[in-house]
Design an enzyme around this catalytic site. Structure first.
Site, short mmCIF file in Angstrom:
data_model
loop_
_atom_site.label_atom_id
_atom_site.label_comp_id
_atom_site.label_asym_id
_atom_site.label_seq_id
_atom_site.Cartn_x
_atom_site.Cartn_y
_atom_site.Cartn_z
N CYS A 39 -8.26 3.52 -5.97
CA CYS A 39 -8.10 2.07 -5.86
C CYS A 39 -9.44 1.46 -5.55
O CYS A 39 -10.44 2.17 -5.46
CB CYS A 39 -7.05 1.70 -4.82
SG CYS A 39 -7.64 1.91 -3.16
N LYS A 41 2.09 -6.23 8.17
CA LYS A 41 2.36 -5.60 6.87
C LYS A 41 2.38 -4.09 7.00
O LYS A 41 3.28 -3.41 6.51
CB LYS A 41 1.27 -6.03 5.87
CG LYS A 41 1.27 -5.22 4.59
CD LYS A 41 0.21 -5.70 3.62
CE LYS A 41 -1.16 -5.11 3.79
NZ LYS A 41 -1.28 -3.68 3.39
N ASN A 42 1.36 -3.55 7.66
CA ASN A 42 1.25 -2.09 7.71
C ASN A 42 2.25 -1.44 8.66
O ASN A 42 2.32 -0.22 8.75
CB ASN A 42 -0.18 -1.68 8.10
CG ASN A 42 -1.16 -1.95 6.97
OD1 ASN A 42 -0.75 -2.25 5.85
ND2 ASN A 42 -2.44 -1.84 7.26
N ARG A 98 -8.95 7.77 -2.11
CA ARG A 98 -7.77 7.81 -1.24
C ARG A 98 -6.78 8.93 -1.60
O ARG A 98 -5.66 8.65 -2.07
CB ARG A 98 -7.07 6.44 -1.23
CG ARG A 98 -7.99 5.36 -0.72
CD ARG A 98 -7.34 4.03 -0.63
NE ARG A 98 -6.48 3.86 0.53
CZ ARG A 98 -5.88 2.73 0.82
NH1 ARG A 98 -6.03 1.68 0.06
NH2 ARG A 98 -5.11 2.64 1.89
#
Ligand code: UD1
Length: 422
Positions: A119, A23-24, A124
């Site tokens: 989040c 995914k990343n 972040r």
């Protein structure tokens, strides 16, 4: 309608599982496809809701995405991409979508992207992304919750990152591919996903050298071209299945996995008394004969222990013999799973950035909530060995990063049912 998992205790997991694409890795590659202004074919794409959100974002800007989910192939054509203004609704779904700021700015000279909010795992910030773009000559303004960046021509610069941020390294690396002159990123992130992105950019005609080390040099080009790229296997999905095998006393072979990328997880599993063998076929995790023993971990940037595996490892430690200390150094608020694991009978105390876990013989079933992706995965793993059935709500978070986790665990012997909530 929202769904939940009902998980009954399973015996040892046994069999073989194929790990999907990372995914990343695919998210920044999709953002990077904007730089080419041509057609890119991306293979080994996992069927995840996060990938869907990123695809929607590229389409909303004028790109054209065709996704063959059965084959795991995305065709991204950004020839007609003209818009530089990203919608809040789309970026809000997925923090990684902020990564489009670099490609939009480099290709169109302009980008307007909503500032990602906080989040579940911390505030972040994106200051390092913006510091890098400003060093390359971009004018950056914050207007009504958006970042507006402008630059007629980005110019190469020497940029030192205060922290080896994965996202900031990716943003700067992508922007620099079309800047005038050379950009040097010092204290760059060295994660495998950075190397994968650099490989993608290089096959598209960029000149990125040193990815995978802490100094990356990018020589800007006039333009990039369309290309084909196959994304690397997901090391976090692999680590999650490795811990699932260990926690249930199972014996599982993982295929399509890069053993180098899961080294820190392998090392900690071995320290916990789990047998991990690497072969041509893949990685075999065998925990059928030995009691799991406590091991301490500290999360760190790669090649340290990944923060994205911290929660899952905590579930393992919750049942290990002895006391372990897990220290989270990457994110400031990443113990969201602790309260839920305690509801399942785990004995965990938090002291500042560390969690002290006293292993118990048996976890118990409970109703729990997945607050974020990895916390959710940790609850699924814990539930596999709990005495009674466990209900996990909020599983949309789990689907963001694991393709059919329930189905694939069931193929190994788990008993997970996906039902509609309410
Ligand atoms: C990426 C991963 C995420 C993983 C994380 C750390 C993606 C899509 N996500 O997230 O799964 O958990 O790496 O391995 O690849 N920071 C700043 N300022 C910035 C940027 C980051 O202070 O401008 C801080 C963050 O708050 C955090 C730390 O740096 O405390 C690491 O963040 P970063 O490496 O940027 O993570 P992401 O790229 O967001």
């Amino acid at each position: 309608m929202a769904e939940k998992f009902i998980i009954k205790p399973s015996g040892p997991l046994k069999g073989q599982v194929e790990i999907g694409g990372a995914k990343n890795a695919v998210l920044p590659v999709l953002a990077g496809s904007i730089l080419t202004g041509q057609h890119c074919r991306i293979s080994n794409v996992p069927n995840l809701s996060d990938v869907e959100s990123m695809s929607e974002l590229v389409e909303s800007l004028g790109g054209h995405i065709t996704w063959n989910r059965a084959k795991g192939i995305i065709d991204a054509d950004t020839t007609n991409l003209q818009k530089y203004d990203a919608a809040y609704e789309l970026v809000g779904k997925l923090r990684a979508s902020f990564l489009i700021i670099g490609p939009l700015l480099a290709r169109l000279g302009r980008a307007r992207v909503p500032l990602p909010g906080g989040c579940a795992i911390g505030t972040r910030p994106v200051d390092l992304h913006l510091k890098g773009l400003a060093a390359m000559g971009a004018e950056i303004e914050h207007v009504h919750g958006y970042v507006e960046a402008k630059a007629k021509h980005l110019t190469g610069a020497k940029i030192y990152l205060d922290f080896p941020s994965v996202g900031a390294t990716e943003t700067i690396m992508m922007a620099a591919t079309l800047a005038k002159g050379q950009t040097i990123i010092e204290n760059a992130a060295v994660e495998p996903e950075i190397v994968d992105l650099a490989n993608f950019l290089n096959t598209a005609g960029a000149e990125v050298r040193g990815a995978g080390t802490d100094t990356i040099k990018i020589t800007g080009q006039q333009g990039l071209k369309g290309t084909n790229h196959t994304v690397i296997p997901d090391r976090i999905e692999a680590g999650t299945f490795m811990v699932a095998a260990a926690l249930t006393g199972g014996d599982v072979l993982l295929t399509n996995v890069m053993s180098d990328h899961v080294k820190p997880v392998t090392a900690k599993l071995k320290e916990s008394n789990v047998q991990v063998e690497e072969s041509q076929e893949g990685i075999r995790v065998n925990a059928t004969s030995d009691q799991i023993i406590a091991a301490d971990i500290k999360t760190l940037p790669y090649p340290g222990f990944p923060t994205d595996m911290q929660a899952q490892f905590m579930s393992l430690m919750a049942k290990a013999k002895g006391t372990s200390v897990i220290t989270e150094t990457v994110f400031e608020n990443r113990f969201m799973q602790v309260g839920e694991l305690k509801r399942m009978g785990a004995v965990i105390k938090i002291e500042s950035r560390s969690a002290i876990i006293e292993g118990v013989d048996q976890l118990t079933g409970a109703q729990v909530n997945a607050t974020d992706l990895r916390a959710g995965a940790a609850l699924v793993l814990a539930a596999l060995t709990a005495k009674e059935s466990t209900e996990i709500s909020g599983i949309c978070h789990i689907d963001r990063g694991y393709h059919l986790l329930d189905v694939r665990l069931n193929q190994l012997g788990a008993k997970i049912e996906r039902v509609k909530e309410g």
